[in-house]
Design a protein around this motif. Structure first.
Motif, PDB file in Angstrom:
ATOM      1  N   ASP A 117     -71.612 -60.700 -31.781  1.00  0.00           N
ATOM      2  CA  ASP A 117     -72.223 -60.325 -30.515  1.00  0.00           C
ATOM      3  C   ASP A 117     -72.700 -61.595 -29.813  1.00  0.00           C
ATOM      4  OD1 ASP A 117     -71.954 -57.572 -30.884  1.00  0.00           O
ATOM      5  OD2 ASP A 117     -73.901 -57.411 -31.882  1.00  0.00           O
ATOM      6  N   LEU A 118     -72.385 -61.737 -28.538  1.00  0.00           N
ATOM      7  CA  LEU A 118     -72.879 -62.843 -27.726  1.00  0.00           C
ATOM      8  C   LEU A 118     -74.020 -62.291 -26.880  1.00  0.00           C
ATOM      9  CD1 LEU A 118     -69.454 -64.327 -26.617  1.00  0.00           C
ATOM     10  CD2 LEU A 118     -70.936 -65.123 -28.459  1.00  0.00           C
ATOM     11  N   VAL A 119     -75.195 -62.923 -26.982  1.00  0.00           N
ATOM     12  CA  VAL A 119     -76.412 -62.364 -26.404  1.00  0.00           C
ATOM     13  C   VAL A 119     -77.190 -63.454 -25.673  1.00  0.00           C
ATOM     14  CG1 VAL A 119     -78.534 -61.105 -26.957  1.00  0.00           C
ATOM     15  CG2 VAL A 119     -76.520 -60.801 -28.393  1.00  0.00           C
ATOM     16  N   GLN A 176     -69.514 -60.683 -20.192  1.00  0.00           N
ATOM     17  CA  GLN A 176     -69.011 -60.908 -21.552  1.00  0.00           C
ATOM     18  C   GLN A 176     -70.115 -60.955 -22.602  1.00  0.00           C
ATOM     19  OE1 GLN A 176     -65.481 -61.065 -21.882  1.00  0.00           O
ATOM     20  NE2 GLN A 176     -65.852 -60.400 -19.778  1.00  0.00           N
ATOM     21  N   VAL A 177     -71.374 -60.900 -22.165  1.00  0.00           N
ATOM     22  CA  VAL A 177     -72.510 -61.009 -23.089  1.00  0.00           C
ATOM     23  C   VAL A 177     -73.412 -59.790 -22.970  1.00  0.00           C
ATOM     24  CG1 VAL A 177     -72.527 -63.545 -23.014  1.00  0.00           C
ATOM     25  CG2 VAL A 177     -74.004 -62.267 -21.461  1.00  0.00           C
ATOM     26  N   LYS A 178     -74.246 -59.611 -23.979  1.00  0.00           N
ATOM     27  CA  LYS A 178     -75.307 -58.610 -23.910  1.00  0.00           C
ATOM     28  C   LYS A 178     -76.534 -59.318 -23.348  1.00  0.00           C
ATOM     29  CE  LYS A 178     -73.632 -55.874 -27.742  1.00  0.00           C
ATOM     30  NZ  LYS A 178     -73.863 -55.325 -29.071  1.00  0.00           N
ATOM     31  N   VAL A 179     -77.088 -58.764 -22.290  1.00  0.00           N
ATOM     32  CA  VAL A 179     -78.288 -59.341 -21.684  1.00  0.00           C
ATOM     33  C   VAL A 179     -79.472 -58.502 -22.145  1.00  0.00           C
ATOM     34  CG1 VAL A 179     -79.465 -59.956 -19.547  1.00  0.00           C
ATOM     35  CG2 VAL A 179     -76.959 -60.144 -19.692  1.00  0.00           C
ATOM     36  N   ALA A 192     -89.123 -69.986 -26.230  1.00  0.00           N
ATOM     37  CA  ALA A 192     -89.777 -69.051 -27.150  1.00  0.00           C
ATOM     38  C   ALA A 192     -89.178 -67.658 -27.033  1.00  0.00           C
ATOM     39  CB  ALA A 192     -91.284 -69.007 -26.889  1.00  0.00           C
ATOM     40  N   THR A 193     -88.818 -67.234 -25.821  1.00  0.00           N
ATOM     41  CA  THR A 193     -88.204 -65.913 -25.686  1.00  0.00           C
ATOM     42  C   THR A 193     -86.797 -65.904 -26.279  1.00  0.00           C
ATOM     43  OG1 THR A 193     -87.416 -66.311 -23.413  1.00  0.00           O
ATOM     44  CG2 THR A 193     -89.587 -65.274 -23.661  1.00  0.00           C
ATOM     45  N   VAL A 194     -86.084 -67.017 -26.167  1.00  0.00           N
ATOM     46  CA  VAL A 194     -84.754 -67.134 -26.785  1.00  0.00           C
ATOM     47  C   VAL A 194     -84.898 -67.073 -28.308  1.00  0.00           C
ATOM     48  CG1 VAL A 194     -82.772 -68.671 -27.141  1.00  0.00           C
ATOM     49  CG2 VAL A 194     -83.734 -68.385 -24.838  1.00  0.00           C
ATOM     50  N   ALA A 195     -85.872 -67.797 -28.845  1.00  0.00           N
ATOM     51  CA  ALA A 195     -86.105 -67.785 -30.293  1.00  0.00           C
ATOM     52  C   ALA A 195     -86.504 -66.394 -30.774  1.00  0.00           C
ATOM     53  CB  ALA A 195     -87.193 -68.799 -30.657  1.00  0.00           C
ATOM     54  N   GLU A 196     -87.380 -65.734 -30.024  1.00  0.00           N
ATOM     55  CA  GLU A 196     -87.812 -64.383 -30.404  1.00  0.00           C
ATOM     56  C   GLU A 196     -86.616 -63.434 -30.442  1.00  0.00           C
ATOM     57  OE1 GLU A 196     -88.742 -60.287 -30.066  1.00  0.00           O
ATOM     58  OE2 GLU A 196     -87.888 -61.415 -28.385  1.00  0.00           O
ATOM     59  N   LEU A 197     -85.741 -63.541 -29.458  1.00  0.00           N
ATOM     60  CA  LEU A 197     -84.536 -62.712 -29.425  1.00  0.00           C
ATOM     61  C   LEU A 197     -83.672 -62.988 -30.656  1.00  0.00           C
ATOM     62  CD1 LEU A 197     -82.429 -60.843 -28.140  1.00  0.00           C
ATOM     63  CD2 LEU A 197     -81.662 -62.804 -26.767  1.00  0.00           C
ATOM     64  N   ALA A 198     -83.464 -64.255 -30.962  1.00  0.00           N
ATOM     65  CA  ALA A 198     -82.637 -64.621 -32.121  1.00  0.00           C
ATOM     66  C   ALA A 198     -83.231 -64.080 -33.419  1.00  0.00           C
ATOM     67  CB  ALA A 198     -82.492 -66.142 -32.198  1.00  0.00           C
ATOM     68  N   LEU A 199     -84.539 -64.151 -33.548  1.00  0.00           N
ATOM     69  CA  LEU A 199     -85.195 -63.725 -34.787  1.00  0.00           C
ATOM     70  C   LEU A 199     -85.165 -62.214 -34.992  1.00  0.00           C
ATOM     71  CD1 LEU A 199     -88.188 -66.205 -34.725  1.00  0.00           C
ATOM     72  CD2 LEU A 199     -86.301 -66.182 -36.388  1.00  0.00           C
ATOM     73  N   ARG A 200     -85.000 -61.440 -33.921  1.00  0.00           N
ATOM     74  CA  ARG A 200     -84.979 -59.978 -34.093  1.00  0.00           C
ATOM     75  C   ARG A 200     -83.580 -59.381 -34.096  1.00  0.00           C
ATOM     76  NH1 ARG A 200     -84.662 -57.688 -28.700  1.00  0.00           N
ATOM     77  NH2 ARG A 200     -85.687 -59.131 -27.275  1.00  0.00           N
ATOM     78  N   ARG A 201     -82.560 -60.197 -33.888  1.00  0.00           N
ATOM     79  CA  ARG A 201     -81.182 -59.701 -33.896  1.00  0.00           C
ATOM     80  C   ARG A 201     -80.669 -59.580 -35.333  1.00  0.00           C
ATOM     81  NH1 ARG A 201     -78.671 -57.277 -29.836  1.00  0.00           N
ATOM     82  NH2 ARG A 201     -76.788 -57.935 -30.879  1.00  0.00           N
ATOM     83  N   PRO A 202     -79.659 -58.699 -35.546  1.00  0.00           N
ATOM     84  CA  PRO A 202     -79.076 -58.591 -36.888  1.00  0.00           C
ATOM     85  C   PRO A 202     -78.422 -59.908 -37.293  1.00  0.00           C
ATOM     86  CG  PRO A 202     -78.085 -56.995 -35.352  1.00  0.00           C
ATOM     87  CD  PRO A 202     -79.059 -57.814 -34.579  1.00  0.00           C
ATOM     88  N   GLY A 203     -78.618 -60.270 -38.536  1.00  0.00           N
ATOM     89  CA  GLY A 203     -78.114 -61.559 -39.002  1.00  0.00           C
ATOM     90  C   GLY A 203     -76.817 -61.447 -39.745  1.00  0.00           C
ATOM     91  N   PRO A 204     -76.261 -62.567 -40.046  1.00  0.00           N
ATOM     92  CA  PRO A 204     -76.721 -63.916 -39.708  1.00  0.00           C
ATOM     93  C   PRO A 204     -76.617 -64.200 -38.201  1.00  0.00           C
ATOM     94  CG  PRO A 204     -74.756 -64.005 -41.126  1.00  0.00           C
ATOM     95  CD  PRO A 204     -75.075 -62.574 -40.899  1.00  0.00           C
ATOM     96  N   VAL A 205     -77.598 -64.978 -37.725  1.00  0.00           N
ATOM     97  CA  VAL A 205     -77.714 -65.284 -36.301  1.00  0.00           C
ATOM     98  C   VAL A 205     -77.604 -66.791 -36.104  1.00  0.00           C
ATOM     99  CG1 VAL A 205     -79.239 -65.188 -34.284  1.00  0.00           C
ATOM    100  CG2 VAL A 205     -79.227 -63.301 -35.924  1.00  0.00           C
TER     101      VAL A 205
END
Length: 133
Positions: A38-40, A65-68, A97-110
């Motif tokens: 997934d591209l987010v 092409q991405v999930k916003v 920080a919002t980019v990091a927060e998004l990455a940390l809550r997405r299904p992994g591996p991220v």
């Protein structure tokens, strides 16, 4: 990209490079597609990439092409917590920080595609793979 990645989060530099058809980033995007990753992006990343010379048609195509992901109050509070934990503050780091927060809550591996490895490492710790631009 030899390791499986479920989600790739792009920061503003990653998104800008894709819009600008940077060859290295285009090759990475093809690789991520082949993994069915997934591209987010965060919605506020769109604000960061906008300027007078942006090709709006290309931007719109890339965004298709991405999930916003929206930055909700809950996400903003979590991002503020990441800033506090990292000892960072202020507008300079807010979108990171919002980019990091998004990455940390997405299904992994991220993975996060970023030009700001140092700050993203402070915000994400070892929980996400950082891919330097």
């Amino acid at each position: 990209m030899n390791h499986r990645i479920e989600t790739v989060v792009l920061d503003s530099e990653g998104l800008s490079a894709w819009i600008a058809r940077d060859r290295t980033v285009l090759a990475m995007i093809r690789s991520f597609h082949s993994m069915a990753a997934d591209l987010v992006i965060c919605a506020n990343t769109i604000v960061e990439v906008m300027h007078a010379r942006v090709n709006t048609a290309r931007l719109n195509w890339v965004l298709s092409q991405v999930k916003v992901e929206a930055v909700t109050e809950q996400a903003a509070r979590a991002a503020a917590g990441l800033l506090e934990e990292a000892g960072l503050h202020g507008h300079k780091y807010a979108i990171d920080a919002t980019v990091a927060e998004l990455a940390l809550r997405r299904p992994g591996p991220v993975a996060v595609l970023t030009s700001d490895i140092d700050d993203m490492a402070k915000l994400c710790g070892s929980h996400v793979r950082l891919i330097a631009l």
